[in-house]
Design an enzyme around this catalytic site. Structure first.
Site, PDB file in Angstrom:
ATOM      1  N   GLY A  46       0.785  -1.227   0.000  1.00  0.00           N
ATOM      2  CA  GLY A  46       0.000   0.000   0.000  1.00  0.00           C
ATOM      3  C   GLY A  46       0.816   1.275   0.000  1.00  0.00           C
ATOM      4  O   GLY A  46       0.249   2.364  -0.118  1.00  0.00           O
ATOM      5  N   GLN A 105     -12.966  19.325  10.741  1.00  0.00           N
ATOM      6  CA  GLN A 105     -12.347  19.161  12.060  1.00  0.00           C
ATOM      7  C   GLN A 105     -11.426  20.358  12.317  1.00  0.00           C
ATOM      8  O   GLN A 105     -10.213  20.224  12.405  1.00  0.00           O
ATOM      9  CB  GLN A 105     -11.577  17.840  12.116  1.00  0.00           C
ATOM     10  CG  GLN A 105     -12.476  16.620  11.930  1.00  0.00           C
ATOM     11  CD  GLN A 105     -11.723  15.311  12.034  1.00  0.00           C
ATOM     12  OE1 GLN A 105     -10.831  15.150  12.858  1.00  0.00           O
ATOM     13  NE2 GLN A 105     -12.068  14.362  11.175  1.00  0.00           N
ATOM     14  N   ASP A 178     -28.104  26.403   8.427  1.00  0.00           N
ATOM     15  CA  ASP A 178     -27.921  26.570   9.872  1.00  0.00           C
ATOM     16  C   ASP A 178     -27.378  27.972  10.137  1.00  0.00           C
ATOM     17  O   ASP A 178     -26.998  28.695   9.216  1.00  0.00           O
ATOM     18  CB  ASP A 178     -26.981  25.498  10.446  1.00  0.00           C
ATOM     19  CG  ASP A 178     -25.634  25.465   9.756  1.00  0.00           C
ATOM     20  OD1 ASP A 178     -25.023  26.542   9.573  1.00  0.00           O
ATOM     21  OD2 ASP A 178     -25.172  24.367   9.392  1.00  0.00           O
ATOM     22  N   LYS A 202     -31.410  24.653  13.895  1.00  0.00           N
ATOM     23  CA  LYS A 202     -31.362  23.199  14.029  1.00  0.00           C
ATOM     24  C   LYS A 202     -30.503  22.814  15.221  1.00  0.00           C
ATOM     25  O   LYS A 202     -29.715  23.608  15.724  1.00  0.00           O
ATOM     26  CB  LYS A 202     -30.797  22.557  12.764  1.00  0.00           C
ATOM     27  CG  LYS A 202     -29.315  22.826  12.553  1.00  0.00           C
ATOM     28  CD  LYS A 202     -28.789  22.124  11.321  1.00  0.00           C
ATOM     29  CE  LYS A 202     -27.275  22.313  11.234  1.00  0.00           C
ATOM     30  NZ  LYS A 202     -26.702  21.681  10.054  1.00  0.00           N
ATOM     31  N   THR A 235     -23.507  13.371   3.214  1.00  0.00           N
ATOM     32  CA  THR A 235     -24.513  12.309   3.132  1.00  0.00           C
ATOM     33  C   THR A 235     -25.867  12.833   2.667  1.00  0.00           C
ATOM     34  O   THR A 235     -26.774  12.048   2.408  1.00  0.00           O
ATOM     35  CB  THR A 235     -24.700  11.629   4.501  1.00  0.00           C
ATOM     36  OG1 THR A 235     -25.163  12.607   5.437  1.00  0.00           O
ATOM     37  CG2 THR A 235     -23.385  11.033   4.990  1.00  0.00           C
ATOM     38  N   GLY A 237     -28.022  14.431   4.405  1.00  0.00           N
ATOM     39  CA  GLY A 237     -29.024  14.488   5.464  1.00  0.00           C
ATOM     40  C   GLY A 237     -29.421  15.895   5.839  1.00  0.00           C
ATOM     41  O   GLY A 237     -30.613  16.209   5.962  1.00  0.00           O
ATOM     42  N   THR A 238     -28.421  16.766   6.004  1.00  0.00           N
ATOM     43  CA  THR A 238     -28.700  18.154   6.382  1.00  0.00           C
ATOM     44  C   THR A 238     -29.549  18.843   5.328  1.00  0.00           C
ATOM     45  O   THR A 238     -30.560  19.486   5.636  1.00  0.00           O
ATOM     46  CB  THR A 238     -27.373  18.928   6.571  1.00  0.00           C
ATOM     47  OG1 THR A 238     -26.633  18.340   7.632  1.00  0.00           O
ATOM     48  CG2 THR A 238     -27.642  20.389   6.894  1.00  0.00           C
TER      49      THR A 238
END
EC number: 2.7.6.1
Length: 326
Positions: A46, A105, A178, A202, A235, A237-238
């Site tokens: 790898g 992050q 948001d 939210k 994803t 979702g938000t």
């Protein structure tokens, strides 16, 4: 004669990682150059190997990599490319990372957590990068993590131009998914001539990443076409929950705009099956044919990156590309 004098000359060389070479090829086409031939492969265990097949001594190097899945592999490959350039005596090395890895992050939410975005910036610097170029950081503070010049580019004008062309005749409200993205949404309203602004209040469970509970719409959306803006779709979702909240509040239509189409896991199905009319993204990340759908519009970021690279190479002003925005 007490000194040797020569006329300064510079050479722009473009280097492509293997994650999304098509984007580099498109940038190269706008610049009128050819990406430098590179041998890159993985050993059986790898480990990655990179070697450039032309001399890079004294060049102004731009290393382009899209940090898509498997992200860690492509991050390591770009770091190795930078190290190879440094050891081969490139004069200046600019990391071009349209989607900055680990950008979410960027701070500690709780104790014993990493600040991985800072770590990535340190890795680029340690590898030998002199400059960083990226598009729509998750938060602008990440610019301060890199000890050197950072060219923070914005896809705003590109996205706004498409929205104006396609939906400009509607009564538009710009919506932030948001409260944290309200500043970005305000820039959208300015570009669209002062249209109304709304945001979705939210809550998010810190123990369950990528899961959001949308609460209420703050602002006027009833009977209006809502432009829901965010920096990335992961994803989905938000965005899907935000869109449903807007429809419940009486929105006539919802258009989603995001710079980075990560589109992990169920994102495609969520967006495809939602009531959203159009999802507008850029190609900072590759989007395979299998993940494309009828509602998806992909705009090219290559012209913007090419212009910024040209300004950096010619010691011009990258800020001028955005009318003074920073």
């Amino acid at each position: 004669m007490s000194a040797i004098r020569q006329t300064p000359s510079k050479t722009l060389m473009l280097f492509s990682g293997r994650a999304f070479p098509e984007l580099t090829d498109e940038i190269a086409g706008h610049l009128g150059v050819t990406p430098t031939p590179t041998a890159a492969y993985e050993f059986a265990n790898g480990e990655l190997f990179v070697r450039f097949e032309e001399s890079v001594r004294g060049c102004d190097a731009f290393v382009v990599q899209s940090h898509t899945a498997p992200l860690n592999t492509w991050l390591m490959e770009q770091l190795i490319m930078v190290d190879a350039l440094k050891r081969a005596s490139a004069k200046r090395i600019t990391v071009v990372a349209p989607f900055f890895p680990y950008a979410r992050q960027d701070k500690k939410h709780r104790g014993r957590e990493p600040i991985s975005a800072r770590l990535v910036a340190d890795l680029f610097k340690t590898a030998g990068a002199n400059r960083l170029m990226t598009v729509d950081l998750h938060t602008a503070q990440i610019q301060g993590f890199f000890d050197g010049p950072v060219d923070h580019l914005f896809a705003l004008d590109l996205l706004v131009a498409h929205v104006c062309e396609r939906w400009g005749d509607r009564d538009i409200t710009v919506v932030s998914p948001d409260s944290g993205r309200v500043r970005v949404a305000e820039r959208w309203t300015d570009k669209l001539g002062g249209v109304p602004l709304a945001f979705i209040h939210k809550t998010r469970d810190p123990l369950r990443p990528n899961e959001v509970v949308a609460n209420a719409v703050v602002g006027t959306v009833e009977g209006r076409t809502c432009i829901l803006v965010d920096d990335m779709i992961d994803t989905g979702g938000t965005i899907a929950k935000a869109a449903e909240t807007l429809f419940e509040a009486g929105a006539a239509d919802v258009i989603v705009c995001a710079t980075h189409a990560v589109l992990s896991g169920p994102a495609v199905d969520r967006l495809k099956n939602s009531r959203v009319s159009e999802v507008i993204v850029t190609n900072t990340l590759p989007i395979e044919t299998s993940r494309r759908f009828d509602k998806l519009t992909v705009l090219s970021i290559a012209p913007l990156l090419a212009r910024a690279i040209k300004e950096v190479f010619e010691d011009g002003s990258v800020t001028s590309l955005f009318d003074g925005a920073s």
